[in-house]
Design a protein around this motif. Structure first.
Motif, PDB file in Angstrom:
ATOM      1  N   GLU A 213       3.840   2.942   6.659  1.00 51.66           N
ATOM      2  CA  GLU A 213       3.173   3.849   5.767  1.00 51.66           C
ATOM      3  C   GLU A 213       3.334   4.932   6.494  1.00 51.66           C
ATOM      4  N   ARG A 214       2.520   5.038   7.718  1.00 49.73           N
ATOM      5  CA  ARG A 214       2.641   6.287   8.602  1.00 49.73           C
ATOM      6  C   ARG A 214       3.886   7.056   8.665  1.00 49.73           C
ATOM      7  N   GLY A 215       5.057   6.127   8.959  1.00 46.35           N
ATOM      8  CA  GLY A 215       6.462   6.537   9.102  1.00 46.35           C
ATOM      9  C   GLY A 215       6.952   7.111   7.882  1.00 46.35           C
ATOM     10  N   VAL A 216       6.833   6.724   6.689  1.00 46.48           N
ATOM     11  CA  VAL A 216       7.194   7.201   5.648  1.00 46.48           C
ATOM     12  C   VAL A 216       6.767   8.573   5.372  1.00 46.48           C
ATOM     13  N   VAL A 217       5.338   8.743   5.546  1.00 48.48           N
ATOM     14  CA  VAL A 217       4.712   9.859   5.278  1.00 48.48           C
ATOM     15  C   VAL A 217       5.058  11.090   6.086  1.00 48.48           C
ATOM     16  N   LYS A 218       5.294  10.692   7.255  1.00 44.07           N
ATOM     17  CA  LYS A 218       5.991  11.682   8.315  1.00 44.07           C
ATOM     18  C   LYS A 218       7.469  12.179   7.818  1.00 44.07           C
ATOM     19  N   SER A 219       8.108  11.097   7.520  1.00 46.13           N
ATOM     20  CA  SER A 219       9.645  11.706   7.020  1.00 46.13           C
ATOM     21  C   SER A 219       9.445  12.522   5.780  1.00 46.13           C
ATOM     22  N   TYR A 220       8.627  12.227   4.619  1.00 41.34           N
ATOM     23  CA  TYR A 220       8.173  12.676   3.572  1.00 41.34           C
ATOM     24  C   TYR A 220       7.802  14.408   3.979  1.00 41.34           C
ATOM     25  N   LEU A 235      13.600   8.702   0.285  1.00 45.74           N
ATOM     26  CA  LEU A 235      12.722   8.002   0.591  1.00 45.74           C
ATOM     27  C   LEU A 235      11.921   7.575  -0.736  1.00 45.74           C
ATOM     28  N   LEU A 236      12.479   7.767  -1.863  1.00 45.80           N
ATOM     29  CA  LEU A 236      12.222   7.307  -3.266  1.00 45.80           C
ATOM     30  C   LEU A 236      12.769   6.286  -3.724  1.00 45.80           C
ATOM     31  N   LYS A 314       9.694   2.369   1.060  1.00 49.96           N
ATOM     32  CA  LYS A 314      10.087   3.324   0.050  1.00 49.96           C
ATOM     33  C   LYS A 314       9.051   3.841  -0.734  1.00 49.96           C
ATOM     34  N   ILE A 315       8.962   5.098  -1.265  1.00 54.02           N
ATOM     35  CA  ILE A 315       7.900   5.421  -2.140  1.00 54.02           C
ATOM     36  C   ILE A 315       8.063   5.047  -3.373  1.00 54.02           C
ATOM     37  N   ALA A 316       7.181   4.071  -4.173  1.00 55.91           N
ATOM     38  CA  ALA A 316       7.345   3.489  -5.269  1.00 55.91           C
ATOM     39  C   ALA A 316       6.474   4.164  -6.262  1.00 55.91           C
ATOM     40  N   GLU A 317       5.428   4.720  -5.887  1.00 59.66           N
ATOM     41  CA  GLU A 317       4.633   5.546  -6.877  1.00 59.66           C
ATOM     42  C   GLU A 317       4.292   6.794  -6.068  1.00 59.66           C
TER      43      GLU A 317
END
Length: 335
Positions: A213-220, A235-236, A314-317
């Motif tokens: 989760e932390r990695g996805v937020v950083k990439s976002y 990412l989506l 991946k961001i699901a919501e």
């Protein structure tokens, strides 16, 4: 309303304070319960500001009813009872505190009054059931709103707070049979609303974000700041559920359609393409606070907060909230 327990030190002290009429000591004793009572009100109401108001109403009612407290129940139990009924009274007077049709068959309904809950206001004890991540996440809070108010109260008191049926029945002035029936119906609705989520809130719960989760937020954040639309799209999930509250219009769309929609709405276009972001958490969920600098403005100004539910990287919501005029989020207004 009674617990099978002897009179405790808190209860004895509270009775003495109630008899003395000492408002300062009364506040000192009750204040230690504020955070968990506010979370309880938030689950009932899905709105941080309403939860604040009802927590304060709980303390006012407790002061006015202080002489009725005899120590037959724990002080915490007594306060939960008052808080629950304060929320039920609030809901009875408001006709704008129920989910509304979304207009999309695959979405169902929306909770337009939903607000994020700042993690800094959660109870500090990580072992408390009231802060279990699964019972404070947005999806759970939204699902609870689909329960009728009294059924909602039964479900929260029984399955989240962990009260036995007899105690919940006393608090709500219902029979044990009525509480049992209401809980069964509530569980059915919750399974319908959360078909892919964990439903056993009595087993050990998660509290911290995962490395994923932390990695996805950083990439976002990185993609947002660089206006990297392809990066955002990657990412989506292709069945992204997106809503920007308090506006109506939840949608389930592909990653490409989501990004195209943001661009057609003006984001990432000249004048709306100079971003800075802060990684944060609300409702024990990963989130990004988005700051926009417009031409001729020397500062980046708080624009929105994007709360992310991440599944398998991946961001699901993505639930967006207008972050302006919400000092309780404890975000700097400018960067």
């Amino acid at each position: 309303m009674t617990d099978a327990r002897p009179l405790g030190a808190d209860e004895a002290t509270f009775i003495a304070v109630a008899r003395s009429g000492d408002t300062a000591r009364f506040a000192l004793i009750t204040e230690r319960h504020r955070r968990e009572l506010q979370v309880h009100c938030y689950r009932m109401l899905a709105n941080y500001e309403d939860a604040q108001d009802m927590t304060q109403e709980t303390f006012l009612r407790a002061w006015h009813k202080r002489a009725s407290f005899k120590g037959h129940a724990a002080l915490r139990t007594w306060l939960y009872r008052i808080a629950t009924n304060a929320c039920l009274d609030f809901l009875e007077k408001r006709n704008d505190r129920t989910p509304v049709p979304s207009g999309l068959a695959d979405v169902g309904s929306e909770v337009l009054y939903l607000q994020p809950y700042p993690d800094r206001m959660l109870p500090e004890d990580p072992q408390e059931s009231v802060v279990a991540r699964e019972t404070i996440e947005l999806a759970f809070i939204v699902a609870v709103q689909h329960l009728p108010p009294r059924q909602r109260a039964v479900f929260i008191l029984r399955d989240v707070v962990g009260w036995p049926a007899s105690k919940a029945a006393d608090a709500l002035e219902l029979t044990v049979a009525s509480v049992t029936s209401a809980l069964q119906r509530a569980r059915v609705t919750m399974r319908e609303q959360l078909p892919d989520r964990r439903l056993d809130w009595r087993s050990p719960a998660a509290h911290e974000l995962s490395n994923d989760e932390r990695g996805v937020v950083k990439s976002y954040i990185d993609a947002h700041e660089r206006n990297d639309l392809d990066g955002l799209m990657s990412l989506l999930r292709d069945d992204l559920r997106f809503v920007m509250l308090p506006e109506a219009g939840t949608s389930v769309i592909t990653a490409k359609d989501a990004v195209d929609g943001w661009v057609s709405g003006g984001l990432f276009q000249p004048g709306h393409d100079d971003w800075r972001c802060i990684a944060t958490t609300v409702n024990r969920m990963p989130a990004a606070a988005l700051y926009l600098r417009t031409p001729d403005d020397p500062e980046y100004r708080l624009f929105a907060i994007a709360v992310l539910h991440i599944v398998d990287g991946k961001i699901a919501e993505l639930t967006g909230f207008d972050a302006t005029d919400k000092p309780w989020l404890d975000l700097p207004p400018t960067l």
